[in-house]
Design an enzyme around this catalytic site. Structure first.
Site, short mmCIF file in Angstrom:
data_model
loop_
_atom_site.label_atom_id
_atom_site.label_comp_id
_atom_site.label_asym_id
_atom_site.label_seq_id
_atom_site.Cartn_x
_atom_site.Cartn_y
_atom_site.Cartn_z
N CYS A 119 -18.99 1.91 8.42
CA CYS A 119 -18.18 1.12 9.93
C CYS A 119 -16.80 2.05 9.88
O CYS A 119 -16.20 2.36 8.91
CB CYS A 119 -17.77 -0.13 9.18
SG CYS A 119 -16.56 -0.95 10.49
N CYS A 161 0.64 4.69 7.09
CA CYS A 161 0.05 4.56 8.24
C CYS A 161 1.12 3.93 9.14
O CYS A 161 1.39 2.59 8.92
CB CYS A 161 -1.23 3.68 8.13
SG CYS A 161 -2.30 4.41 6.91
N CYS A 200 1.03 -1.27 0.06
CA CYS A 200 -0.01 0.14 -0.03
C CYS A 200 0.81 1.24 -0.02
O CYS A 200 1.90 1.26 0.75
CB CYS A 200 -0.92 -0.02 1.26
SG CYS A 200 -1.79 1.39 1.41
N ARG A 246 -17.05 -2.52 18.53
CA ARG A 246 -16.56 -3.78 17.86
C ARG A 246 -15.13 -3.85 18.56
O ARG A 246 -14.50 -3.09 18.29
CB ARG A 246 -16.56 -4.03 16.51
CG ARG A 246 -15.73 -5.26 15.99
CD ARG A 246 -15.90 -5.23 14.46
NE ARG A 246 -17.30 -5.65 14.05
CZ ARG A 246 -17.78 -5.11 13.12
NH1 ARG A 246 -17.17 -4.53 11.93
NH2 ARG A 246 -19.28 -5.25 12.70
N CYS A 288 -17.09 -9.68 4.11
CA CYS A 288 -16.43 -8.31 4.27
C CYS A 288 -15.29 -8.62 3.44
O CYS A 288 -14.45 -9.49 3.58
CB CYS A 288 -16.19 -7.95 5.74
SG CYS A 288 -17.53 -7.93 6.64
N CYS A 316 0.73 0.06 10.24
CA CYS A 316 0.23 -1.10 9.32
C CYS A 316 1.27 -1.65 8.70
O CYS A 316 2.38 -1.30 8.02
CB CYS A 316 -0.52 -0.29 8.09
SG CYS A 316 -1.36 -1.33 7.12
N CYS A 334 -19.54 -5.89 2.62
CA CYS A 334 -18.91 -4.93 3.28
C CYS A 334 -17.63 -4.78 2.65
O CYS A 334 -17.04 -5.93 2.17
CB CYS A 334 -18.79 -5.05 4.88
SG CYS A 334 -17.86 -3.84 5.69
S1 SF4 Z 1 -4.09 1.19 7.04
FE1 SF4 Z 1 -2.31 0.05 5.75
S2 SF4 Z 1 -3.68 -0.74 3.97
FE2 SF4 Z 1 -4.85 1.00 4.93
S3 SF4 Z 1 -4.39 2.74 3.89
FE3 SF4 Z 1 -2.83 2.72 5.71
S4 SF4 Z 1 -1.00 1.49 4.84
FE4 SF4 Z 1 -2.66 1.27 3.54
#
Ligand code: SF4
Length: 336
Positions: free
Chosen positions: A204, A73, A69, A276, A113, A76, A144
Site C-alpha cells: 500500500c 515529516c 516519532c 484511495r 489495519c 505530520c 495491514c
Molecule cells: S509520517 Fe509522522 S509518524 Fe510517519 S514517519 Fe513521518 S513523522 Fe513519523
C-alpha cells in the site's frame, strides 16, 4: 506544451490497458495538462475495464502507537519535532488490539489495519507487532501494518506472522522529497518497499498533495509509484491536512481540480490498483468527492474515526454513497 499525449482515439479507448512501468515525466505532465473532461473520460474508461465503477472499498486504521516519532515529516502532527498537541501514546497491548480487532470483525470488517508512528520498529516492538498480526489472523481477518522502515529480517518476520499488506508511502516526488523530510531519503523509502515485496507482501503506497509542490512534482510522485517494479495494490492519495504547529500549517490550499486531476492520472497510470481517498477527505465537498470517484478513486479512508452509525463522518459517507448510488465493497479495515 505537451503535444506527445494526444486525446485518445476511439480505437485506443477500446484497447486493453497495459500495466506500464516506464512512464516519462513528459507523458505524466501531458496527462495532467489534458482538458479536464477529456482526462476524466480517459480515467473513467480505464477504470471500468478493471473495476465495478459503482463499488467503493472502505478502509480505516487503528493507531497502535501515537506521536513522539523521531522523523521530521513536515506534514505530520505525530513528529516529535513539532508542537501540535497530539497526545503521545505508547504501543497498545496485545489484548487491547485483539479486543479492537474482535469488535471490528463483529461489525463486519474483513481486514484490520494497524499504524505505529516510528522511524522504524525496534526488534522488540517488531515482535509485539508480529504477535498482533498472528492474533488478528487467528480471528480470520486480513492484516495491514504501517510502522516505518523495515530491515530484510523484519519484513520476513512480518510475512511469517501472516501480514498481508504493508503501508509505506513515497509521500511526494523524488525532487521535492528533501523539502518535506530531512531525516530519511527517498531511496530509504524505495529500499523498504523492495524489502516488503521481496518478503512476499502486498504493498500500500501513495503520497500527499497540496504540500506546496508543483504540478511537475505531482507527476513525479505518480511516476515514482507507477514505475515501481510492480504497481502498489493500493494507492492512497492524501490531501494535506494543514495542522497547526507543523511547518506546512500555512501552505496555500490546493485547487480542488488539481487534486481530482491527480486521482485521474493515478488511475490511468496504475489502472488495476485501488486508488484511495485518504487524509483530507473530510475537508472535501461532496461534489469534489463525487468528481474523485468519477476520476477513478474506488476506496476511501475513514481515518481516526469511529465506524458506527453514531459517527458523523460515517453518516455523511453513507448519505453520499446513497445519493451517488455507490455500494461499499466490504469493510477493508476498521477503527474502534
Ligand atoms: S509520517 Fe509522522 S509518524 Fe510517519 S514517519 Fe513521518 S513523522 Fe513519523
Amino acid at each position: 506544451m505537451h503535444a506527445e499525449v494526444a486525446i485518445m482515439t476511439n480505437q485506443e479507448r477500446a484497447e486493453e490497458p497495459v500495466l506500464r512501468h516506464d512512464w516519462t515525466q513528459g507523458e505524466a505532465e501531458a496527462l495532467f495538462a489534458l482538458p479536464f473532461s477529456e482526462l476524466l473520460f480517459q480515467a473513467q474508461t480505464i477504470h471500468r475495464r478493471h473495476f465495478d465503477p459503482n463499488e467503493v472499498q472502505v478502509s480505516s486504521l487503528l493507531s497502535i502507537k501515537t506521536g513522539a516519532c523521531s522523523e521530521d515529516c513536515a506534514y505530520c502532527p505525530q513528529s516529535a519535532h513539532y508542537e501540535t498537541g497530539v497526545k503521545r501514546e505508547s504501543l497498545m497491548s496485545l489484548e487491547d488490539v485483539l479486543e479492537a480487532a474482535q469488535r471490528a470483525r463483529e461489525e463486519g470488517a474483513t481486514r484490520f489495519c494497524m499504524g505505529a508512528a516510528w522511524r522504524s520498529p525496534r526488534d522488540g516492538d517488531l515482535e509485539a507487532i508480529a504477535a498482533m498480526v498472528e492474533g488478528v489472523k487467528a480471528l480470520g481477518m486480513e492484516t495491514c501494518v504501517t510502522a516505518g522502515m523495515l530491515s530484510d529480517e523484519q519484513a520476513r518476520r512480518l510475512k511469517e506472522a501472516g501480514l498481508d499488506y504493508y503501508n509505506h508511502n513515497l509521500d511526494t516526488s523524488e525532487s521535492y522529497y528533501g523539502e518535506i523530510i530531512t531525516t530519511r531519503t527517498y531511496q530509504d523509502r524505495l529500499d523498504t518497499l523492495q524489502r516488503v515485496r521481496d518478503a512476499g507482501m502486498h504493498v500500500c503506497c501513495g503520497g500527499i498533495v497540496g504540500m506546496g509542490e508543483s504540478a511537475a512534482d505531482r507527476a513525479g510522485l505518480l511516476i515514482g509509484l507507477a514505475n515501481l517494479p510492480r504497481h502498489p495494490e493500493s494507492v492512497p492519495i492524501n490531501l494535506l491536512v494543514r495542522v497547526e504547529g507543523t511547518p506546512l500549517a500555512d501552505t496555500a490550499a490546493l485547487d480542488p481540480f488539481d487534486f481530482v486531476r491527480t486521482v485521474a492520472v493515478a488511475r490511468i497510470m496504475m489502472p488495476a490498483s485501488r486508488v484511495r481517498l485518504s487524509a483530507g477527505r473530510s475537508d472535501m465537498s461532496d461534489e469534489m468527492q463525487a468528481l474523485c470517484f468519477l476520476a477513478g478513486a474506488n476506496s476511501i479512508f475513514y481515518g481516526d474515526r469511529l465506524l458506527t452509525t453514531e459517527n458523523p463522518q460515517a453518516q455523511r459517507d453513507r448519505r453520499l454513497f446513497a445519493r451517488l448510488g455507490l455500494r461499499m465493497a466490504g469493510l477493508g479495515c476498521w477503527v474502534p
